[in-house]
Design a protein around this motif. Structure first.
Motif, PDB file in Angstrom:
ATOM      1  N   THR A 166     -21.986  40.907  -6.387  1.00  0.00           N
ATOM      2  CA  THR A 166     -23.275  40.848  -7.064  1.00  0.00           C
ATOM      3  C   THR A 166     -23.152  40.065  -8.367  1.00  0.00           C
ATOM      4  O   THR A 166     -22.043  39.878  -8.899  1.00  0.00           O
ATOM      5  N   ARG A 180     -32.880  39.006  -4.776  1.00  0.00           N
ATOM      6  CA  ARG A 180     -31.586  38.386  -4.511  1.00  0.00           C
ATOM      7  C   ARG A 180     -31.538  37.039  -5.216  1.00  0.00           C
ATOM      8  O   ARG A 180     -32.579  36.398  -5.423  1.00  0.00           O
ATOM      9  N   ARG A 256     -27.954  41.783  -9.318  1.00  0.00           N
ATOM     10  CA  ARG A 256     -28.624  41.364  -8.092  1.00  0.00           C
ATOM     11  C   ARG A 256     -27.575  40.901  -7.085  1.00  0.00           C
ATOM     12  O   ARG A 256     -26.616  40.215  -7.451  1.00  0.00           O
TER      13      ARG A 256
END
Length: 300
Positions: A166, A180, A256
């Motif tokens: 991430t 995302r 994210r």
């Protein structure tokens, strides 16, 4: 030299005084002095000199300590192993995990396991991949949990979960961000934690090379939670595993996953000739459950 002599010499050498050695061994000063004096007589060596009220090790002591230290560590390990064997009924588990799992997942799994099995005891090490396998081979741990550990003919593995890499960032640095992010968004950005070792680091480095992404590495780092701390302090964004990311989220920090996802497996490994005990097998199942709950946002 007998073990008691080795133990006393080691204590005096490392503490630098008879009194400190006696305290560390939980015995009287005369007892330590007597064993040390007998050792010097038996060996025919002067190991320490009293200089201006201080105990100074001789050259002979320095040379002897190199050998004694190795023996002492092995004997100490032997004593601990004997103790562990005696306490098998207490379900003693020696666990090694990669550092990012030691941040939240392992403590949570251990605490939950001990609530269910109050007699269970643990020894926990946080180690990078290379040292983790060394710990298995040297039998200082029973089971190890890592990210995509490399194959080895002596090692067996069990899948626990899968996870993603991430992007971890300060909220004020990315106020408008999608669910995302693309790796392309890292192009030209200040980043920390890019020299990650192990299979997960290789996964990320391969992908940015494949996409010809150029990032500005401001800090070289190999530990995810250190990268998270640097990001929190404003050093730059970091690419970390999602367990570290979830443990780092607060009023100032967020993360994210990438699109497309950069996935890796979380696996438990152990030596083929030393399969997990019944207690360790139950703990592995508990750990797997905790990982799934963390990824689903169900634990705090």
């Amino acid at each position: 030299m007998r073990f008691r002599q080795i133990e006393v010499f080691h204590a005096v050498y490392t503490t630098g005084s008879i009194s400190a050695a006696a305290r560390s061994l939980h015995v009287s000063q005369p007892s330590v002095s007597k064993v040390l004096h007998h050792t010097q007589q038996q060996l025919g060596l002067e190991l320490f000199r009293l200089v201006r009220g201080r105990l100074i090790a001789t050259d002979e002591a320095h040379a002897l300590f190199i050998e004694v230290s190795e023996v002492f560590n092995r004997l100490t390990s032997l004593q601990k192993t004997v103790g562990n064997l005696r306490s098998l009924t207490a379900s003693h588990i020696r666990l090694a995990v990669v550092p990012s799992l030691g941040l939240h997942a392992a403590p949570l799994a251990i605490a939950r396991f001990r609530k269910q099995y109050p007699d269970a005891t643990f020894e926990v090490q946080t180690l990078h991949h290379d040292a983790l396998f060394e710990s298995l081979y040297e039998r200082t741990c029973d089971i190890a949990i890592a990210y995509d550990p490399p194959s080895h003919p002596r090692v067996r593995r069990r899948d626990l979960d899968s996870a993603e890499l991430t992007l971890l960032f300060r909220k004020d640095s990315m106020p408008h961000v999608a669910e995302r992010v693309s790796l392309k968004q890292l192009d030209g950005q200040d980043m920390v934690g890019l020299t990650m070792g192990g299979p997960v680091g290789e996964l990320f480095n391969r992908e940015i090379q494949r996409q010809s992404i150029s990032v500005r590495e401001v800090v070289s780092n190999q530990t995810f939670y250190v990268a998270a701390a640097l990001t929190r302090c404003g050093a730059g964004m970091a690419v970390v595993d999602e367990f570290t990311a979830r443990a780092s989220v607060d009023d100032t920090m967020d993360f994210r996953p990438f699109a497309p996802p950069l996935r890796f497996n979380v696996q438990c490994v152990y030596l083929e000739d030393r399969p997990p005990s019944k207690a360790a097998t139950q703990f592995i199942s508990m750990f797997s459950k905790v990982l799934g709950e963390i990824r689903g946002g169900g634990t705090t």
